[in-house]
Design a protein around this motif. Sequence first.
Motif, PDB file in Angstrom:
ATOM      1  N   PRO A  19       0.779  -1.363   0.036  1.00 30.67           N
ATOM      2  CA  PRO A  19      -0.052   0.008   0.031  1.00 30.67           C
ATOM      3  C   PRO A  19       0.814   1.369  -0.153  1.00 30.67           C
ATOM      4  O   PRO A  19       2.012   1.119   0.646  1.00 30.67           O
ATOM      5  CB  PRO A  19      -0.885  -0.220   1.439  1.00 30.67           C
ATOM      6  N   SER A  20       0.008   2.224  -0.549  1.00 34.68           N
ATOM      7  CA  SER A  20       1.012   3.476  -0.344  1.00 34.68           C
ATOM      8  C   SER A  20       0.942   4.001   0.843  1.00 34.68           C
ATOM      9  O   SER A  20       0.101   4.004   1.632  1.00 34.68           O
ATOM     10  CB  SER A  20       0.170   4.690  -1.205  1.00 34.68           C
ATOM     11  N   VAL A  21       2.397   4.547   1.210  1.00 33.96           N
ATOM     12  CA  VAL A  21       2.599   5.054   2.692  1.00 33.96           C
ATOM     13  C   VAL A  21       1.483   6.254   3.222  1.00 33.96           C
ATOM     14  O   VAL A  21       0.974   6.318   4.277  1.00 33.96           O
ATOM     15  CB  VAL A  21       3.953   5.545   2.770  1.00 33.96           C
ATOM     16  N   THR A  22       1.533   7.374   2.074  1.00 29.09           N
ATOM     17  CA  THR A  22       0.529   8.341   2.226  1.00 29.09           C
ATOM     18  C   THR A  22      -0.300   8.595   1.303  1.00 29.09           C
ATOM     19  O   THR A  22      -0.032   9.591   0.241  1.00 29.09           O
ATOM     20  CB  THR A  22       1.490   9.685   2.649  1.00 29.09           C
ATOM     21  N   PRO A  23      -1.362   7.954   1.136  1.00 32.29           N
ATOM     22  CA  PRO A  23      -2.245   7.942  -0.111  1.00 32.29           C
ATOM     23  C   PRO A  23      -2.915   9.351  -0.102  1.00 32.29           C
ATOM     24  O   PRO A  23      -3.116   9.960  -1.433  1.00 32.29           O
ATOM     25  CB  PRO A  23      -3.232   6.986   0.095  1.00 32.29           C
ATOM     26  N   ALA A  24      -3.261   9.958   0.823  1.00 35.95           N
ATOM     27  CA  ALA A  24      -3.657  11.492   0.770  1.00 35.95           C
ATOM     28  C   ALA A  24      -2.685  12.546   0.203  1.00 35.95           C
ATOM     29  O   ALA A  24      -3.252  13.350  -0.245  1.00 35.95           O
ATOM     30  CB  ALA A  24      -4.479  11.779   2.128  1.00 35.95           C
ATOM     31  N   ALA A  25      -1.458  12.178   0.634  1.00 35.11           N
ATOM     32  CA  ALA A  25      -0.561  13.231   0.204  1.00 35.11           C
ATOM     33  C   ALA A  25       0.000  13.164  -1.006  1.00 35.11           C
ATOM     34  O   ALA A  25       0.030  14.005  -1.941  1.00 35.11           O
ATOM     35  CB  ALA A  25       0.910  13.149   1.114  1.00 35.11           C
ATOM     36  N   ASN A  26       0.145  11.788  -1.583  1.00 32.46           N
ATOM     37  CA  ASN A  26       0.774  11.913  -3.036  1.00 32.46           C
ATOM     38  C   ASN A  26       0.007  10.998  -4.079  1.00 32.46           C
ATOM     39  O   ASN A  26       0.280  10.929  -5.100  1.00 32.46           O
ATOM     40  CB  ASN A  26       2.116  11.038  -2.998  1.00 32.46           C
ATOM     41  N   GLY A  27      -1.246  10.386  -3.566  1.00 33.54           N
ATOM     42  CA  GLY A  27      -2.011   9.825  -4.557  1.00 33.54           C
ATOM     43  C   GLY A  27      -1.826   8.493  -5.196  1.00 33.54           C
ATOM     44  O   GLY A  27      -2.238   8.111  -6.207  1.00 33.54           O
ATOM     45  N   LEU A  28      -0.346   8.071  -4.970  1.00 32.45           N
ATOM     46  CA  LEU A  28      -0.045   6.912  -5.379  1.00 32.45           C
ATOM     47  C   LEU A  28      -1.066   5.662  -5.163  1.00 32.45           C
ATOM     48  O   LEU A  28      -1.500   5.338  -4.259  1.00 32.45           O
ATOM     49  CB  LEU A  28       1.184   6.678  -4.941  1.00 32.45           C
ATOM     50  N   VAL A  29      -1.146   4.713  -6.188  1.00 35.52           N
ATOM     51  CA  VAL A  29      -1.876   3.409  -6.086  1.00 35.52           C
ATOM     52  C   VAL A  29      -1.178   2.359  -5.188  1.00 35.52           C
ATOM     53  O   VAL A  29      -1.623   1.650  -4.871  1.00 35.52           O
ATOM     54  CB  VAL A  29      -2.304   3.141  -7.443  1.00 35.52           C
ATOM     55  N   SER A  47      10.013   3.173  -5.096  1.00 40.96           N
ATOM     56  CA  SER A  47       9.873   2.334  -3.819  1.00 40.96           C
ATOM     57  C   SER A  47       9.514   3.266  -2.974  1.00 40.96           C
ATOM     58  O   SER A  47      10.378   4.349  -2.346  1.00 40.96           O
ATOM     59  CB  SER A  47      10.812   1.394  -3.745  1.00 40.96           C
ATOM     60  N   LEU A  48       8.592   3.060  -2.002  1.00 41.30           N
ATOM     61  CA  LEU A  48       8.230   3.840  -0.689  1.00 41.30           C
ATOM     62  C   LEU A  48       8.218   2.765   0.241  1.00 41.30           C
ATOM     63  O   LEU A  48       8.008   3.176   1.517  1.00 41.30           O
ATOM     64  CB  LEU A  48       6.883   4.660  -0.809  1.00 41.30           C
ATOM     65  N   ILE A  49       8.915   1.747   0.130  1.00 39.93           N
ATOM     66  CA  ILE A  49       8.983   0.882   1.284  1.00 39.93           C
ATOM     67  C   ILE A  49      10.580   0.603   1.362  1.00 39.93           C
ATOM     68  O   ILE A  49      11.478   0.863   0.686  1.00 39.93           O
ATOM     69  CB  ILE A  49       8.637  -0.715   0.629  1.00 39.93           C
ATOM     70  N   ASN A  50      10.948   0.024   2.697  1.00 37.74           N
ATOM     71  CA  ASN A  50      12.322  -0.087   2.986  1.00 37.74           C
ATOM     72  C   ASN A  50      12.904  -1.425   3.167  1.00 37.74           C
ATOM     73  O   ASN A  50      13.971  -1.666   3.429  1.00 37.74           O
ATOM     74  CB  ASN A  50      12.397   0.490   4.841  1.00 37.74           C
ATOM     75  N   ASN A  51      12.011  -2.546   2.527  1.00 35.76           N
ATOM     76  CA  ASN A  51      12.342  -3.628   2.435  1.00 35.76           C
ATOM     77  C   ASN A  51      13.129  -3.842   1.138  1.00 35.76           C
ATOM     78  O   ASN A  51      12.497  -4.147  -0.103  1.00 35.76           O
ATOM     79  CB  ASN A  51      11.240  -4.703   2.580  1.00 35.76           C
ATOM     80  N   LEU A  52      14.694  -3.817   1.005  1.00 38.81           N
ATOM     81  CA  LEU A  52      15.251  -3.899  -0.380  1.00 38.81           C
ATOM     82  C   LEU A  52      15.384  -5.247  -0.840  1.00 38.81           C
ATOM     83  O   LEU A  52      15.172  -5.592  -2.040  1.00 38.81           O
ATOM     84  CB  LEU A  52      16.582  -3.325  -0.107  1.00 38.81           C
ATOM     85  N   ASP A  53      14.922  -6.322  -0.021  1.00 38.52           N
ATOM     86  CA  ASP A  53      14.812  -7.742  -0.498  1.00 38.52           C
ATOM     87  C   ASP A  53      13.430  -7.892  -1.389  1.00 38.52           C
ATOM     88  O   ASP A  53      13.611  -8.585  -2.348  1.00 38.52           O
ATOM     89  CB  ASP A  53      14.782  -8.513   0.724  1.00 38.52           C
ATOM     90  N   GLN A  54      12.345  -7.201  -1.015  1.00 36.12           N
ATOM     91  CA  GLN A  54      11.333  -7.101  -1.672  1.00 36.12           C
ATOM     92  C   GLN A  54      11.152  -6.394  -3.033  1.00 36.12           C
ATOM     93  O   GLN A  54      10.871  -6.636  -4.150  1.00 36.12           O
ATOM     94  CB  GLN A  54      10.180  -6.597  -0.914  1.00 36.12           C
ATOM     95  N   VAL A  55      12.035  -5.367  -2.941  1.00 35.45           N
ATOM     96  CA  VAL A  55      12.008  -4.546  -3.983  1.00 35.45           C
ATOM     97  C   VAL A  55      13.093  -5.304  -4.997  1.00 35.45           C
ATOM     98  O   VAL A  55      12.831  -5.268  -6.245  1.00 35.45           O
ATOM     99  CB  VAL A  55      12.885  -3.090  -3.770  1.00 35.45           C
ATOM    100  N   GLN A  56      14.004  -5.949  -4.504  1.00 35.28           N
ATOM    101  CA  GLN A  56      14.945  -6.947  -5.606  1.00 35.28           C
ATOM    102  C   GLN A  56      13.735  -7.880  -6.171  1.00 35.28           C
ATOM    103  O   GLN A  56      14.082  -8.152  -7.378  1.00 35.28           O
ATOM    104  CB  GLN A  56      16.027  -7.584  -4.647  1.00 35.28           C
ATOM    105  N   GLU A  57      13.224  -8.543  -5.349  1.00 34.55           N
ATOM    106  CA  GLU A  57      12.361  -9.426  -5.900  1.00 34.55           C
ATOM    107  C   GLU A  57      11.394  -9.093  -6.906  1.00 34.55           C
ATOM    108  O   GLU A  57      11.055  -9.580  -7.913  1.00 34.55           O
ATOM    109  CB  GLU A  57      11.485  -9.954  -4.701  1.00 34.55           C
TER     110      GLU A  57
END
Length: 80
Positions: A19-29, A47-57
């Motif tokens: 999920p978007s971290v701040t949907p009201a602020a940036n409107g990302l899906v 990427s707005l997530i901190n899990n680099l393993d997930q980004v690599q996957e």
Amino acid sequence: MPKCAKCGNSFSFGCSAIPSVTPAANGLVSGLIGNFDQQGHITEMDSLINNLDQVQEAWEFPEEFFDTCYECGSNEIIWE
């Protein structure tokens, strides 16, 4: 190559599982957005997530992550 069955977008997609971290602020899906070229390769990821393993996957297995059209929000994505 991903393509939205609803609007025809084949460029930018998000991941409904992240999920978007701040949907009201940036409107990302999604907290993870991927842009693709005409051959279906990822050219850029935001990427707005901190899990680099997930980004690599997501980079290695985009079919398993990018399931939401960034243009219209549809989940009707076709992988060709």
